[in-house]
Design an enzyme around this catalytic site. Structure first.
Site, short mmCIF file in Angstrom:
data_model
loop_
_atom_site.label_atom_id
_atom_site.label_comp_id
_atom_site.label_asym_id
_atom_site.label_seq_id
_atom_site.Cartn_x
_atom_site.Cartn_y
_atom_site.Cartn_z
N HIS A 1 0.87 -1.18 0.00
CA HIS A 1 0.00 0.00 0.00
C HIS A 1 0.90 1.22 0.00
O HIS A 1 2.10 1.12 0.22
CB HIS A 1 -0.93 0.02 1.21
CG HIS A 1 -0.22 0.05 2.54
ND1 HIS A 1 0.42 1.18 3.01
CD2 HIS A 1 -0.04 -0.91 3.49
CE1 HIS A 1 0.96 0.92 4.20
NE2 HIS A 1 0.70 -0.34 4.50
N ASP B 1 -0.63 -19.60 12.35
CA ASP B 1 0.62 -20.06 12.97
C ASP B 1 0.68 -19.59 14.42
O ASP B 1 0.76 -18.39 14.70
CB ASP B 1 1.82 -19.52 12.18
CG ASP B 1 3.09 -20.28 12.45
OD1 ASP B 1 3.49 -20.34 13.64
OD2 ASP B 1 3.68 -20.80 11.49
N SER C 1 3.41 -4.87 6.76
CA SER C 1 2.85 -4.58 5.43
C SER C 1 3.92 -4.82 4.37
O SER C 1 5.04 -4.33 4.47
CB SER C 1 2.38 -3.13 5.35
OG SER C 1 1.30 -2.91 6.22
#
Length: 276
Positions: A111, A233, A248
């Site tokens: 992003h 996980d 990110s």
């Protein structure tokens, strides 16, 4: 422009910037015909006006505008002020998604880099890349996204060339990783709901693979929220609570192919997030 304020003078309070039509989120491009790139340049022009009107060019939603404002003399600091708070830079930690060793180009984040005050995509004049040493993790919990904590270490290792809604792109001076076996890239139609893995670096400063599930494909054509993932996980959940700020750009691998990257966390459930 990230804020506007009143300026207190001996003759009362004034708002030169807003009186001239300038609003939060506007991007100032020039003063009196001279291009402006930094806060210091803008402040010098304001303080040197001696109370005379100045011409300002700015952009709003991609359109250019011109206006005139008349800074006023602020009695406390003894300087001319426009009643505008402006920002010219930002910095942060994010994850590299891929690198092409043939030309050292890279993509990351998944992003764009947005201003924390306005939420707007920051226009990029120049940007640099440097290494980060992670010092810890603030675990995410419902309503409070966590984050990777760390500090910039060493000199610049590359440059940013583009800041887009789909991520940041640039090139390294030298390839920062050893040559390893390349991961094939999947076409977006190959993406499917089911088991996958993300690759990321956490507080131990070691890159590792963690199990996730691609829960649902939302929209293959949207900008950066194409599908929802869930961290399964237990090791990663125990360490970070799930997806945290700084992750990110973490590459998502399914069936041995690179299918995308992590982009956002769901605030009400840090084990879930979006992928591009």
């Amino acid at each position: 422009v990230v804020g506007v304020s009143e300026v207190v003078t001996e003759n009362g309070t004034f708002t030169p910037g807003t009186d001239g039509g300038i609003r939060i989120k506007d991007i100032i491009t020039s003063v009196n015909g001279k291009a402006i790139y930094t806060n210091d340049e803008f402040i010098k022009q304001i303080e040197a006006c001696n109370g005379k009107p100045i011409s300002i060019e700015y952009t709003r939603n991609g359109q250019s505008f011109k206006t005139k404002i008349t800074p006023v003399y602020e009695k406390i600091e003894g300087k001319y002020k426009a009643g505008l708070w402006v920002k010219d830079s930002t910095a942060g930690i994010g994850t590299l998604t891929y690198i092409d060793p043939q030309n050292n180009s890279f993509g990351g984040l998944g992003h764009g880099v947005c201003d924390t005050d306005t939420g707007l995509l920051m226009p990029l004049r120049k940007g640099s890349v440097c290494n980060v040493t992670l010092s810890g993790v603030t675990k995410g919990k419902s309503g409070a996204p966590g984050e990777l904590r760390g500090y910039f270490s060493g000199s610049d290792t590359g440059v940013l060339r583009e800041n887009t809604v789909c991520g940041v792109f640039g090139s390294f001076t030298d390839c920062p990783i050893s040559k390893e076996q390349a991961i094939p890239i999947a076409l977006k139609d190959e993406l499917s709901a089911g088991k996958a893995q993300i690759m990321c670096t956490t507080g131990n400063n070691k890159r590792d693979m963690y199990d996730i599930e691609i829960v649902r494909i939302i929209d293959r054509s949207s900008e950066n929220k194409n599908f929802i993932i869930k961290v399964t996980d237990e090791k990663l959940i125990d360490e970070t609570g799930g997806i945290v700020q700084g992750m990110s750009g973490s590459p998502i691998i399914q069936n041995g192919k690179l299918v995308g990257a992590v982009t956002h966390v769901l605030v009400n459930d840090p084990t879930k997030g979006y992928g591009i």
